[in-house]
Enzyme design. Sequence first.
Site, PDB file in Angstrom:
ATOM      1  N   HIS A 172       2.018  -4.525  -2.816  1.00  0.00           N
ATOM      2  CA  HIS A 172       1.384  -5.159  -3.982  1.00  0.00           C
ATOM      3  C   HIS A 172       2.214  -6.379  -4.384  1.00  0.00           C
ATOM      4  O   HIS A 172       3.444  -6.384  -4.234  1.00  0.00           O
ATOM      5  CB  HIS A 172       1.352  -4.206  -5.180  1.00  0.00           C
ATOM      6  N   CYS A 270       4.701  -1.200 -12.277  1.00  0.00           N
ATOM      7  CA  CYS A 270       3.612  -0.317 -11.830  1.00  0.00           C
ATOM      8  C   CYS A 270       3.134   0.587 -12.953  1.00  0.00           C
ATOM      9  O   CYS A 270       1.944   0.923 -13.023  1.00  0.00           O
ATOM     10  CB  CYS A 270       4.076   0.543 -10.655  1.00  0.00           C
TER      11      CYS A 270
END
Length: 286
Positions: A172, A270
């Site tokens: 990511h 996250c």
Amino acid sequence: MTAPLPERAATPLSVLMCRPTYFTVSYAINAWMDPSTPTDTARAIRQWEQLVATYRSLGFDVSLIEPLPGLPDMVFAANGGLVVDGLAYTASFAHPQRQPEGPAYAEWFAGAGLDVAHASAVNEGEGDFLVVGDAILSGTGFRSTEDSHAELASLVDREVVPLTLVRDDYYHLDTALAVLDATPGQEEIAYLPSAFDQDSLEVLRGRYPHAIEASEEDAAVFALNAVSDGLHVVTAADATLFHAQLAARGFVPVGVDLSELLLAGGGVKCCTLEVRRPREAAERAA
């Protein structure tokens, strides 16, 4: 003569988080996950609670979404969507194990009174969309697709800047790039050069010539999976060189241990989805 450090100012954030009630590693969908390695859910909860306490000590407004059984990665709230200028662009997850998270977060967005745009393209929210100034840096390569970049661009009045990730351990964008100051006109970032292809590096170096380049060692403990209010940078406790780099630029590093969540390939960012109000409301509050 050493240039004076810029004056940093903290702007407390509004964030959405999810308690890791059901956290475990029962499948492998990234390079960090190994179901044969034991996980300690109670320890993950304690570490997450320390992150929440840290945010509240900085004046953040922390909202919570109810965790759902069978969704061990729901703690990683950043992946649940992108909220910018009062618009919530929903997530559409790449892997079936996480796909039920998208509707759960979309329901929260609607209940919070946000304007919800349901994604048709695969994307994983702020995992791959990072707001910097008037632009949105947009990652692809492993999870979010290029189609999602185009779909997002059709929804927002901001430049969408594509970046391609090339290492599966930085799957990511928010694992390889941190937004240190999102204020238009004084944007600052930090990133790991080896996580990007050459074209993306040229974009980053052209747009942010004074960015911090993190070390491989600090990136490996998720130093760049960080959250900043413009002054305080909440990041991995073990990323000591990164802490020094931040302090040298006038930021205040705040270390938090999320080592249990790192077993699933997650860190500070996250766990944190920023809920950005419409620009007009933000300007009235300033």
